[in-house]
Motif scaffolding. Structure first.
Motif, PDB file in Angstrom:
ATOM      1  N   GLN A  57      25.370 -25.107  99.866  1.00 42.31           N
ATOM      2  CA  GLN A  57      25.175 -23.874  98.944  1.00 42.31           C
ATOM      3  C   GLN A  57      26.448 -24.386  98.244  1.00 42.31           C
ATOM      4  O   GLN A  57      27.146 -24.474  98.714  1.00 42.31           O
ATOM      5  CB  GLN A  57      24.879 -22.824  99.982  1.00 42.31           C
ATOM      6  N   GLY A  58      26.375 -23.903  96.787  1.00 41.53           N
ATOM      7  CA  GLY A  58      27.565 -23.302  96.616  1.00 41.53           C
ATOM      8  C   GLY A  58      28.147 -21.780  96.114  1.00 41.53           C
ATOM      9  O   GLY A  58      26.986 -21.124  97.110  1.00 41.53           O
ATOM     10  N   LEU A  59      28.608 -21.564  96.147  1.00 43.23           N
ATOM     11  CA  LEU A  59      29.411 -20.056  96.042  1.00 43.23           C
ATOM     12  C   LEU A  59      30.030 -19.807  95.170  1.00 43.23           C
ATOM     13  O   LEU A  59      30.436 -20.171  94.030  1.00 43.23           O
ATOM     14  CB  LEU A  59      30.623 -20.493  97.536  1.00 43.23           C
ATOM     15  N   ALA A  60      30.275 -17.910  95.159  1.00 47.24           N
ATOM     16  CA  ALA A  60      29.922 -17.750  94.502  1.00 47.24           C
ATOM     17  C   ALA A  60      31.978 -17.629  94.109  1.00 47.24           C
ATOM     18  O   ALA A  60      32.530 -18.170  95.014  1.00 47.24           O
ATOM     19  CB  ALA A  60      30.007 -16.355  94.109  1.00 47.24           C
ATOM     20  N   GLU A  61      32.213 -17.179  92.474  1.00 47.50           N
ATOM     21  CA  GLU A  61      33.967 -17.786  92.817  1.00 47.50           C
ATOM     22  C   GLU A  61      34.623 -17.009  93.176  1.00 47.50           C
ATOM     23  O   GLU A  61      34.723 -15.871  93.869  1.00 47.50           O
ATOM     24  CB  GLU A  61      34.506 -17.526  91.595  1.00 47.50           C
ATOM     25  N   PRO A  62      36.117 -16.960  93.667  1.00 51.39           N
ATOM     26  CA  PRO A  62      37.094 -16.277  94.620  1.00 51.39           C
ATOM     27  C   PRO A  62      37.369 -15.319  94.253  1.00 51.39           C
ATOM     28  O   PRO A  62      37.223 -14.242  95.130  1.00 51.39           O
ATOM     29  CB  PRO A  62      37.927 -16.561  94.524  1.00 51.39           C
ATOM     30  N   ALA A  63      37.241 -14.951  92.673  1.00 50.06           N
ATOM     31  CA  ALA A  63      36.927 -13.665  92.211  1.00 50.06           C
ATOM     32  C   ALA A  63      35.837 -12.377  92.543  1.00 50.06           C
ATOM     33  O   ALA A  63      36.545 -10.958  93.077  1.00 50.06           O
ATOM     34  CB  ALA A  63      37.239 -13.402  90.558  1.00 50.06           C
ATOM     35  N   ARG A  64      35.088 -12.929  93.134  1.00 43.11           N
ATOM     36  CA  ARG A  64      34.287 -12.179  93.734  1.00 43.11           C
ATOM     37  C   ARG A  64      34.272 -11.957  95.420  1.00 43.11           C
ATOM     38  O   ARG A  64      32.905 -11.897  95.742  1.00 43.11           O
ATOM     39  CB  ARG A  64      32.236 -12.720  93.498  1.00 43.11           C
ATOM     40  N   THR A  65      35.076 -12.568  95.974  1.00 49.56           N
ATOM     41  CA  THR A  65      35.787 -12.188  97.509  1.00 49.56           C
ATOM     42  C   THR A  65      36.453 -10.797  97.628  1.00 49.56           C
ATOM     43  O   THR A  65      37.188 -10.056  97.122  1.00 49.56           O
ATOM     44  CB  THR A  65      36.419 -13.446  98.039  1.00 49.56           C
ATOM     45  N   ARG A  66      35.695 -10.999  99.367  1.00 51.16           N
ATOM     46  CA  ARG A  66      36.252  -9.613 100.019  1.00 51.16           C
ATOM     47  C   ARG A  66      36.811  -9.826 100.765  1.00 51.16           C
ATOM     48  O   ARG A  66      35.605 -10.178 101.776  1.00 51.16           O
ATOM     49  CB  ARG A  66      35.250  -8.719  99.896  1.00 51.16           C
ATOM     50  N   LEU A  67      37.980  -9.380 101.809  1.00 49.50           N
ATOM     51  CA  LEU A  67      38.143  -9.555 102.958  1.00 49.50           C
ATOM     52  C   LEU A  67      38.547  -8.247 103.391  1.00 49.50           C
ATOM     53  O   LEU A  67      38.750  -7.311 102.312  1.00 49.50           O
ATOM     54  CB  LEU A  67      39.790  -9.643 102.384  1.00 49.50           C
ATOM     55  N   VAL A  68      37.989  -8.684 104.600  1.00 48.35           N
ATOM     56  CA  VAL A  68      38.170  -7.201 105.843  1.00 48.35           C
ATOM     57  C   VAL A  68      38.850  -8.006 107.241  1.00 48.35           C
ATOM     58  O   VAL A  68      38.709  -9.303 107.579  1.00 48.35           O
ATOM     59  CB  VAL A  68      36.927  -6.870 105.693  1.00 48.35           C
TER      60      VAL A  68
END
Length: 141
Positions: A57-68
């Motif tokens: 899979q390709g992943l969405a851009e880092p700007a759409r990342t969430r860190l918990v």
């Protein structure tokens, strides 16, 4: 053995693919973007044909990342992107079942030759064996 093959990228790379140049990435033309998609699609087709492809899979851009993460008080701290332009994150992956490390390395070398515009960053392709069980964490041999 199963392997995780990872490609990395930055927010600037994703912006460049949308045609927005920066100091960290050139703007990609539509032809360059289509050449990249065709190249990666051919790799996926070949791996599916050989039976080595489990998932990719390709992943969405880092700007759409969430860190918990767990904060000092033990409660969750949630942080949304965007992240700095030079911070590399996972951009896409394959889970492969290959006969040997040499074979998966051949595949990673092919991935690394993906066409891109002049001036684009050459991010490494990372290979990680996938552990089959708890005993594999600290192998004795």
């Amino acid at each position: 053995m199963k392997y995780l093959v990872m490609v990395q990228g930055t927010q600037a790379d994703y912006e460049g693919m949308r045609g927005k140049a920066s100091a960290h990435s050139p703007a990609w033309s539509e032809q360059e973007l289509q050449a990249m998609y065709a190249y990666m699609g051919a790799i996926n087709d070949d791996l599916a044909e050989t039976g080595e492809l489990i998932d990719g899979q390709g992943l969405a851009e880092p700007a759409r990342t969430r860190l918990v993460a767990r904060g000092a008080d033990g409660k969750a701290e949630i942080t949304d992107g965007p992240y700095g332009e030079t911070k590399e994150l996972l951009a896409g992956y394959w889970v492969l079942e290959c006969a040997s490390l040499e074979r998966v390395t051949e595949i990673a070398e092919r991935v690394a030759r993906c066409p891109q515009p002049a001036g684009a960053a050459d991010h490494p392709v990372v290979i990680r064996p996938i552990l089959d069980g708890a005993g594999d964490i600290c192998p004795t041999d």
